[in-house]
Enzyme design. Structure first.
Site, PDB file in Angstrom:
ATOM      1  N   ASP A 202      10.497 -15.712   8.715  1.00 21.15           N
ATOM      2  CA  ASP A 202       9.539 -14.607   8.725  1.00 21.15           C
ATOM      3  C   ASP A 202       9.682 -13.902   7.384  1.00 21.15           C
ATOM      4  OD1 ASP A 202       8.142 -12.265   8.986  1.00 21.15           O
ATOM      5  OD2 ASP A 202       8.772 -11.895  11.055  1.00 21.15           O
ATOM      6  N   THR A 228       3.060 -11.661   7.150  1.00 15.45           N
ATOM      7  CA  THR A 228       1.902 -10.792   7.063  1.00 15.45           C
ATOM      8  C   THR A 228       1.340 -10.930   5.654  1.00 15.45           C
ATOM      9  OG1 THR A 228       3.376  -8.959   6.509  1.00 15.45           O
ATOM     10  CG2 THR A 228       2.644  -9.114   8.796  1.00 15.45           C
ATOM     11  N   LYS A 231       1.937  -6.834   2.624  1.00 17.55           N
ATOM     12  CA  LYS A 231       3.105  -6.160   2.048  1.00 17.55           C
ATOM     13  C   LYS A 231       3.195  -6.532   0.564  1.00 17.55           C
ATOM     14  CE  LYS A 231       5.480  -5.771   6.503  1.00 17.55           C
ATOM     15  NZ  LYS A 231       4.943  -6.713   7.514  1.00 17.55           N
ATOM     16  N   ARG A 237      -4.514  -6.111   5.935  1.00 21.15           N
ATOM     17  CA  ARG A 237      -3.591  -6.225   7.069  1.00 21.15           C
ATOM     18  C   ARG A 237      -3.969  -7.448   7.896  1.00 21.15           C
ATOM     19  NH1 ARG A 237      -0.966  -1.544   6.687  1.00 21.15           N
ATOM     20  NH2 ARG A 237       0.402  -2.136   8.377  1.00 21.15           N
TER      21      ARG A 237
END
Ligand code: DSN
Length: 422
Positions: A202, A228, A231, A237
């Site tokens: 992750d 994701t 970041k 997002r």
């Protein structure tokens, strides 16, 4: 700053328009140190707010359950190709709505409820979805958790191996949300192989560093990469799952129809743009500058007597234990906020305090680097943090207001990407 960039919104819903304008001002004027946040470019913002919003497209490019996909298919295929190229993977799924659903899809693909799964404990720097008890992943699965060594603040790979061999988890997660040091993906791979587990990296926090060559890549070591997109990668997002071809079907099936319905096409478009930006030489420079800034900031904080978990950082993130300063993390974070410095309070490993009122704060340099701040600014930032923490201890609101004005001055000289100029 005015809401006039959004005339239709202003005319239809002036109240909401004023909230957005106020947020723009707040983001422009304050120093954002939350390590999981960033500023997207104007191009990503534009791509994320398009008529792609209006379209349903359950399925995957060329295999949809709705007609009218001529353009949507091209958008998603472009995002997928760019993800594959940037990270050097066989397969990419760009549809997960965010990091938690992406990780849940991994469980659906490789485990059954009740199976043992293993990840880093949340208070040690892991993530809720790595099998922590309050998450569905820790209640529907049997989560076993590793941590860091109390002496060094570093992952003890021998302890991880011993736990994995004793528990034989179906899935092992590496990566987390408060890890200031380089993750040894090869070490995790050898542990997962011995234990017969599927290994998932992750990399949500460090995806941009990996893309820019400022952190080693997990590709070639792990079965699945989960990330994701908002970041260090500096996209909208959203999230992506990437894997070798052998896992492609299982991952795709788990995302849709396993967990999700229609993908958010406007987000997919923003992801495609962010991936294009991340493939440019300027992004490589950005990723290295994020790390250089974090190291310089860590050194400046150490000089001012702060305790940093693991003694510093290798990446974008610094975890500060404020115990020795006599100020709990939450009180410090709220004081820093009043001083125009935005951080989050955070547990530190072996924290005797509760997660909602922990001993530390977590800071990072992705956002300030996006604004063009360099290593020469880090002593000033450290000094502001030090003064604000001291002011928190003595409830010196005047000192906090003074820092806020200094912060606003520096921020106005370094406008953030995607925000209108004041
Ligand atoms: N909420 C993210 C973070 O701040 O690190 C992790 O999901």
């Amino acid at each position: 700053m005015s809401a006039s960039r959004r005339p239709a919104l202003l005319a239809t819903d002036p109240e909401l328009a004023s909230f957005v304008a106020a947020e723009e001002s707040l983001q422009a004027e304050t120093l954002r140190l939350i390590p999981s946040e960033n500023y997207v470019s104007a191009a990503v913002l534009e791509a994320s707010g398009t008529v792609l919003q209006n379209k349903y497209s359950e399925g995957y490019p060329g295999r949809r359950y709705y007609e009218g996909q001529q353009n949507i298919d091209r958008v998603e295929a472009l995002a997928v190709e760019r993800a594959k190229g940037l990270f050097g993977v066989d397969h990419a799924n760009v549809q997960p709505y965010s990091g938690s659903p992406a990780n849940l899809a991994v469980y659906l693909a490789f485990a059954k409820p009740g199976d043992t799964v293993m990840g880093m404990a949340l208070p040690m720097g892991g993530h809720l979805t790595h099998g922590w008890g309050v998450s569905a992943t820790g209640s529907w699965f049997r989560g076993v958790q590793y941590g860091v060594s109390a002496d060094t603040g570093l992952i003890d790979y021998d302890a991880v191996r011993a736990l994995a061999l004793a528990e034989r988890p179906k899935i092992i997660f590496c990566g987390g949300t408060a890890l200031p040091r380089t993750i040894d993906f090869a070490a995790f791979a050898s542990i997962a192989k011995e234990a017969g587990a599927v290994l998932v990296a992750d990399v949500a926090h460090i995806a941009g560093l990996i893309a820019g060559g400022a952190h080693p890549s997990p590709v070639g070591h792990v079965d699945v990469v989960s990330t994701t997109t908002h970041k260090t990668l500096r996209g909208p997002r959203g999230a992506m799952l990437m894997c070798r071809e052998e896992h492609a079907k299982a991952i795709d099936k788990a995302v849709f129809p396993g967990l999700q319905g229609g993908p958010h096409n406007q987000t997919t478009a923003g992801i495609a743009v962010a991936l294009h930006e991340a493939a440019q030489p300027s992004f490589t420079a950005y990723a290295h500058a994020v790390v250089a800034n974090a190291k310089a900031l860590a050194a400046a904080l150490l000089e001012r007597g702060f305790d940093l978990v693991s003694g510093g950082t290798d990446n974008h993130l610094i975890l500060m234990d404020l115990t020795s300063r006599g100020v709990p993390g939450k009180i410090a974070a709220k004081a820093l906020d009043r001083a125009g410095i935005v951080v989050n309070y955070n547990t530190v490993p072996f924290d005797p305090r509760k997660p909602f009122d922990p001993s530390g704060i977590r800071i990072g340099t992705p956002s300030l680097t996006s604004r063009g701040l360099g290593v020469e600014h880090m002593p000033v930032v450290a000094e502001w943090i030090s003064r604000a923490v001291d002011a928190a201890a003595t409830s010196d609101e005047q000192a906090l207001s003074g820092i806020r004005a200094e912060v606003a001055d520096l921020m106005s000289a370094h406008p953030a990407p995607g925000l209108p100029l004041a």
